[in-house]
Design an enzyme around this catalytic site. Structure first.
Site, mmCIF file in Angstrom:
data_model
loop_
_atom_site.group_PDB
_atom_site.id
_atom_site.type_symbol
_atom_site.label_atom_id
_atom_site.label_comp_id
_atom_site.label_asym_id
_atom_site.label_seq_id
_atom_site.Cartn_x
_atom_site.Cartn_y
_atom_site.Cartn_z
ATOM 1 N N LYS A 164 0.853 -1.176 0.000
ATOM 2 C CA LYS A 164 0.000 0.000 0.000
ATOM 3 C C LYS A 164 0.898 1.239 0.000
ATOM 4 C CE LYS A 164 -1.586 2.869 2.983
ATOM 5 N NZ LYS A 164 -1.645 4.140 2.192
ATOM 6 N N GLU A 171 9.784 2.222 10.641
ATOM 7 C CA GLU A 171 10.716 3.343 10.517
ATOM 8 C C GLU A 171 9.858 4.591 10.627
ATOM 9 O OE1 GLU A 171 12.202 6.516 9.363
ATOM 10 O OE2 GLU A 171 12.143 5.661 7.350
ATOM 11 N N CYS A 175 12.807 12.110 7.359
ATOM 12 C CA CYS A 175 12.771 11.791 8.783
ATOM 13 C C CYS A 175 14.146 11.790 9.427
ATOM 14 C CB CYS A 175 12.097 10.438 8.998
ATOM 15 S SG CYS A 175 12.750 9.146 7.921
ATOM 16 N N GLU A 190 8.845 17.024 15.138
ATOM 17 C CA GLU A 190 9.275 16.887 13.749
ATOM 18 C C GLU A 190 8.460 17.855 12.896
ATOM 19 O OE1 GLU A 190 10.519 13.167 10.973
ATOM 20 O OE2 GLU A 190 8.532 13.054 11.880
#
Length: 476
Positions: free
Chosen positions: A170, A245, A279, A379
């Site tokens: 996906k 992750e 990231c 973040e």
């Protein structure tokens, strides 16, 4: 491509069971460039059935057969390389030069690295009278993000194929076109029917169905920490392996013996990679307190030199963010930095000068950022650098480690031994000393809320293997 509203299941392009459609928008122009179908649990079930049916034969293949398949995939990918770059440019706003040299280039880089690993990997080992055998874990659910679409697809699909697993992918609904093209590549490379399956959809409709499906043996997920928690919760009742992750808030420790101009300039460039939508990039720059003003001015000069503009212009260096929601979130966090008292050196809220549409964010640098401030802890996922002062090496290490995340960390020093010492003290899955080149064989993954498991190279292959001990097997 003629398959944008179809799924790839059991070696064929099929019509979705759902009638829900989703517009794919070019974030540089805010125009619709395509439409995909959003699948549901029934579509996932069909894909899982195909993958389970294909698993016995594929898992029993010889390693040499898998190597040859990956080489065919690489060859077809390279022939369609420019198509990947163009689709990534349009679906997520990567400037064409970066789409070619950065985004699309990750496919062959990881395929080559994995082929090298597979050609020398030992799937069996004798330990005394026990034979330790590494076997494919089974059917894998692969859920990938929009920010590095091909990179994340290849680092999951290639090791899964190499291990002998079958899979259901996906991709993100925001960057699905490059995934559909990769399905065409796999089909042309003659991946056996059912080994690879693709179902487009959102997290609620397809992601949850994959994570919770009893016919899936493992889920590999890349995305936000918040979404990763939901995936793990959905997977828990079936006790499947979950590799994740997730987010990051990486520190870049500049020690007092660096060439400051070079260290700051390269650090800002790393932070602005992919418009800050990565990231593992170094978004917190830690500098000795007495060098704060100098570092801020160097960063200001470097940030203001970035060229923004149409993504089809080879000279454009910084593209837009992927969608309006992401743009609005970054605007809110920039304003939060201002409100909490960080010193805005350059950039700020609003569109860049001369740009009237698209989800472009002004290249932004904050100085005198305190470790407790929101922009030092959350973040951001945009071109925003936070510069934080420290008074001692020990304090720098403490600030770097004082985060919920632990995906990456960076150390710059004129003395490699000193950089190594600081690097060993940092709690992160990947520590980069003096801006090294990418190593596609190095394990990639994080500590703490940055996830679990590893990708890239041999470590990535091992994630898709189960360990069997054959006790009493006897000597070799």
């Amino acid at each position: 491509m003629s398959h944008t509203a179809q799924f790839f299941i059991d070696g064929q392009w099929v019509e979705p069971l759902s009638e829900v459609r989703f517009d794919v928008v070019d974030p540089a122009t805010e125009t619709t460039i395509g439409q995909i179908a959003l699948g549901n649990a029934q579509d996932v079930d069909q894909a899982v059935t195909a993958a389970r049916r294909a698993f016995p034969a594929w898992s029993a293949t010889d390693v040499r057969e898998r190597v040859e398949l990956l080489k065919r995939v690489l060859k077809v990918y390279e022939r369609r390389y420019d198509e990947f770059a163009e689709l990534i440019r349009r679906e997520m706003g990567a400037p064409i030069t970066f789409a070619r040299s950065g985004q699309a280039a990750r496919g062959p880089a990881h395929l080559n690295a994995l082929i090298d690993v597979l050609e020398r990997f030992d799937f069996e080992e004798q330990r005394g009278s026990t034979r330790v055998v590494l076997e494919p874990i089974g059917v894998c659910g692969l859920i990938t993000p929009w920010n590095w679409p091909i990179n994340q697809i290849v680092v999951k699909i290639a090791p899964a194929l190499a291990a002998g697993c079958t899979m259901v992918l996906k991709p993100s609904e925001y960057s699905p076109l490059s995934a559909l093209l990769f399905a065409e590549v796999l089909d042309e490379a003659q991946v056996p029917a059912g080994v690879f399956n693709l179902v487009n959809g959102d997290g609620l409709g397809v992601g949850t169905a994959i994570a919770s499906h009893p016919g899936i043996d493992m889920v590999s997920f890349t995305g936000s920490t918040r979404a990763g928690v939901l995936v793990a919760q959905a997977a828990a009742p079936t006790v499947k392996r979950v590799a994740q992750e997730l987010g990051g808030k990486s520190a870049n420790v500049l020690l007092d013996d660096v060439n400051l101009d070079e260290a700051v300039t390269r650090g800002l460039a790393a932070c602005f990679t992919n418009s800050g939508q990565s990231c593992s990039i170094p978004t917190r720059m830690l500098v000795p307190r007495h060098l704060m003003n100098d570092a801020a001015q160097i960063a200001k000069r470097a940030a203001e030199a970035y060229r923004m503009g149409p993504t089809d212009d080879p000279a454009t260096q910084l593209g837009p963010l992927v969608n309006r929601n992401q743009f609005n979130r970054v605007q809110t966090l920039i304003q939060k930095g201002i409100d909490e008292g960080a010193r805005l050196v350059t950039g700020g809220t609003g569109l860049p000068a001369g740009i009237g549409h698209g989800y472009y964010v002004r290249p932004t640098v904050f100085a005198d950022v305190k470790p407790h401030m929101t922009i030092a802890r959350e973040e951001i996922f945009g071109p925003v650098l936070s510069i934080i002062a420290y008074d001692s090496e020990e304090e720098a290490i403490h600030i770097a480690n004082d985060t919920d995340y632990g995906l990456a960390a960076y150390v710059q020093s004129g003395n490699l031994e000193r950089a190594r010492k600081v690097g060993r003290a940092l709690r992160a899955g990947g520590v980069h000393l003096n801006y090294p080149a990418a190593d596609f064989g190095a394990p990639f993954g994080g500590y703490k809320r940055s996830g679990n498991g590893r990708e890239w190279g041999e470590a990535g292959l091992r994630e898709y293997l189960e360990t069997k001990s054959m006790v009493g097997y006897g000597p070799a």
